[in-house]
Design a protein around this motif. Structure first.
Motif, short mmCIF file in Angstrom:
data_model
loop_
_atom_site.label_atom_id
_atom_site.label_comp_id
_atom_site.label_asym_id
_atom_site.label_seq_id
_atom_site.Cartn_x
_atom_site.Cartn_y
_atom_site.Cartn_z
N ALA A 111 -14.67 26.53 55.17
CA ALA A 111 -13.59 25.95 54.76
C ALA A 111 -12.86 26.34 53.68
CB ALA A 111 -13.68 24.52 54.94
N GLY A 112 -13.96 26.69 52.39
CA GLY A 112 -13.72 27.42 51.48
C GLY A 112 -13.16 28.98 51.31
N GLY A 113 -13.33 29.43 52.31
CA GLY A 113 -13.07 30.96 52.56
C GLY A 113 -14.02 31.79 52.09
N VAL A 114 -15.24 31.30 51.89
CA VAL A 114 -16.28 32.18 51.31
C VAL A 114 -16.95 32.98 52.33
CG1 VAL A 114 -18.73 32.10 50.38
CG2 VAL A 114 -16.99 30.56 49.30
N ALA A 115 -16.80 32.42 53.78
CA ALA A 115 -17.35 32.89 54.92
C ALA A 115 -16.36 32.74 56.20
CB ALA A 115 -18.77 32.42 55.21
N ARG A 116 -16.27 33.64 57.25
CA ARG A 116 -15.56 33.35 58.31
C ARG A 116 -16.11 32.43 59.40
NH1 ARG A 116 -14.94 39.70 59.66
NH2 ARG A 116 -17.03 39.13 59.74
N SER A 117 -17.21 32.29 59.48
CA SER A 117 -18.01 31.60 60.41
C SER A 117 -19.25 31.01 59.87
CB SER A 117 -18.41 32.24 61.66
OG SER A 117 -19.22 33.36 61.26
N ARG A 118 -19.84 30.22 60.46
CA ARG A 118 -21.13 29.42 60.22
C ARG A 118 -22.32 30.72 60.08
NH1 ARG A 118 -22.26 23.84 63.78
NH2 ARG A 118 -21.09 22.82 62.21
N ALA A 119 -22.12 31.55 60.88
CA ALA A 119 -23.27 32.88 60.91
C ALA A 119 -23.01 33.69 59.52
CB ALA A 119 -23.07 33.94 62.05
N ASP A 120 -21.62 33.95 59.29
CA ASP A 120 -21.44 34.53 57.98
C ASP A 120 -22.01 33.96 56.84
OD1 ASP A 120 -20.10 36.80 59.20
OD2 ASP A 120 -18.14 36.08 59.03
N ALA A 121 -21.44 32.33 56.68
CA ALA A 121 -22.27 31.61 55.75
C ALA A 121 -23.50 31.66 55.54
CB ALA A 121 -21.50 30.17 56.08
N LEU A 122 -24.38 31.68 56.64
CA LEU A 122 -25.94 31.68 56.44
C LEU A 122 -26.01 33.02 55.91
CD1 LEU A 122 -28.56 30.48 57.09
CD2 LEU A 122 -28.46 31.15 59.38
N ALA A 123 -25.66 34.08 56.44
CA ALA A 123 -26.05 35.54 55.98
C ALA A 123 -25.72 35.28 54.52
CB ALA A 123 -25.19 36.54 56.60
N TRP A 124 -24.33 34.73 53.91
CA TRP A 124 -24.16 34.78 52.50
C TRP A 124 -25.34 33.98 51.91
CZ3 TRP A 124 -23.28 30.52 49.07
CH2 TRP A 124 -22.43 31.12 47.99
N CYS A 125 -25.73 32.87 52.39
CA CYS A 125 -26.75 32.00 51.72
C CYS A 125 -28.28 32.74 51.59
CB CYS A 125 -27.18 30.78 52.30
SG CYS A 125 -25.49 29.53 52.37
N VAL A 126 -28.33 33.57 52.69
CA VAL A 126 -29.56 34.41 52.55
C VAL A 126 -29.53 35.45 51.38
CG1 VAL A 126 -30.85 36.12 53.81
CG2 VAL A 126 -30.30 33.86 54.88
N ARG A 127 -28.37 36.27 51.34
CA ARG A 127 -28.04 36.94 50.22
C ARG A 127 -28.10 36.53 48.90
NH1 ARG A 127 -24.16 38.97 54.08
NH2 ARG A 127 -22.43 37.77 52.58
N LEU A 128 -27.59 35.42 48.75
CA LEU A 128 -27.65 34.62 47.41
C LEU A 128 -29.16 34.53 46.89
CD1 LEU A 128 -25.95 33.46 45.09
CD2 LEU A 128 -25.79 31.36 46.45
N VAL A 129 -29.94 33.71 48.03
CA VAL A 129 -31.34 33.32 47.72
C VAL A 129 -31.98 34.80 47.36
CG1 VAL A 129 -33.41 32.69 48.66
CG2 VAL A 129 -31.40 31.39 49.04
N GLY A 130 -31.82 36.05 48.33
CA GLY A 130 -32.59 36.93 48.03
C GLY A 130 -32.22 37.59 46.61
#
Length: 169
Positions: A111-130
Motif C-alpha cells: 500500500a505504501g508503494g515500497v513493493a508491487r506485491s506481497r512477494a516483492d514485499a517479502l523479498a524486500w524484508c529479506v534483503r533488509l534483514v540480510g
C-alpha cells in the motif's frame, strides 16, 4: 546451504574454466540449492551491457558444463565500484505460511508503494534483514558449517543394525 569448503571448490572450478579476459578479477561464487552465482569485476572502461554481449558465448559454455556437473543453474553478474549488476538469475518461489499480523506488514509495504506485491514485499524484508544482520548471519553460517563438520566425523549410522530386527544366529 553449502559449506565454506564447497564454496571455495566452486570458486576454484570457475576460476580454472573462465577465460582470463572474461573478468578483471573473480569477486565471488555463491550457491544455494537452485543456483550458482558468479560475479567478477568489469574490465576497465567496459559497461555491463558490453561485457554481457562480449562474453556471452564463453559464459554459456562454462554454465552448461557447471549445470551438468552441479545440477544447478548458473547466474552471472559484474561489479563496478560498489555496484553489482546481476543478470540471468533465478527468482525461485518459496512457500510460506504467514499469520495475519505478518501479512499486514507485507500489505502495508504494498500500500505504501515500497513493493508491487506481497512477494516483492517479502523479498524486500529479506534483503533488509540480510543487510542489517550480515555479521550475525555470517556467524550462523559458520556454526552450521561446524555442525556439518562434526557430523561428518561421527560414526556411520547408515549401516547400523536395526534394533527392531532380530540378530542373526
Amino acid at each position: 546451504m553449502i559449506t565454506a569448503e564447497q564454496s571455495e571448490q566452486l570458486r576454484a572450478w570457475f576460476a580454472e574454466r573462465l577465460p582470463a579476459d572474461v573478468y578483471e578479477t573473480l569477486v565471488s561464487v555463491t550457491a544455494d540449492r537452485e543456483e550458482i552465482t558468479v560475479v567478477g569485476t568489469l574490465p576497465a572502461a567496459e559497461s555491463a551491457g558490453e561485457f554481457r554481449e562480449r562474453t556471452r558465448e564463453q559464459r554459456i559454455e562454462v554454465a552448461r558444463e557447471a549445470e551438468e556437473l552441479y545440477r544447478r543453474k548458473v547466474a552471472w553478474g559484474v561489479r563496478s565500484g560498489e555496484e553489482t549488476t546481476l543478470f540471468t538469475h533465478l527468482a525461485v518461489p518459496v512457500m510460506t505460511r504467514l499469520r495475519q499480523s505478518e501479512r499486514q506488514v507485507l500489505d502495508t509495504l504494498v500500500a505504501g508503494g515500497v513493493a508491487r506485491s506481497r512477494a516483492d514485499a517479502l523479498a524486500w524484508c529479506v534483503r533488509l534483514v540480510g543487510s542489517n544482520t550480515d555479521a550475525w548471519l555470517a556467524d550462523l553460517r559458520g556454526s552450521l558449517e561446524e555442525v556439518h563438520r562434526v557430523r561428518a566425523q561421527g560414526p556411520d549410522v547408515s549401516g547400523a543394525a536395526d534394533p527392531a530386527k532380530p540378530a542373526p544366529e
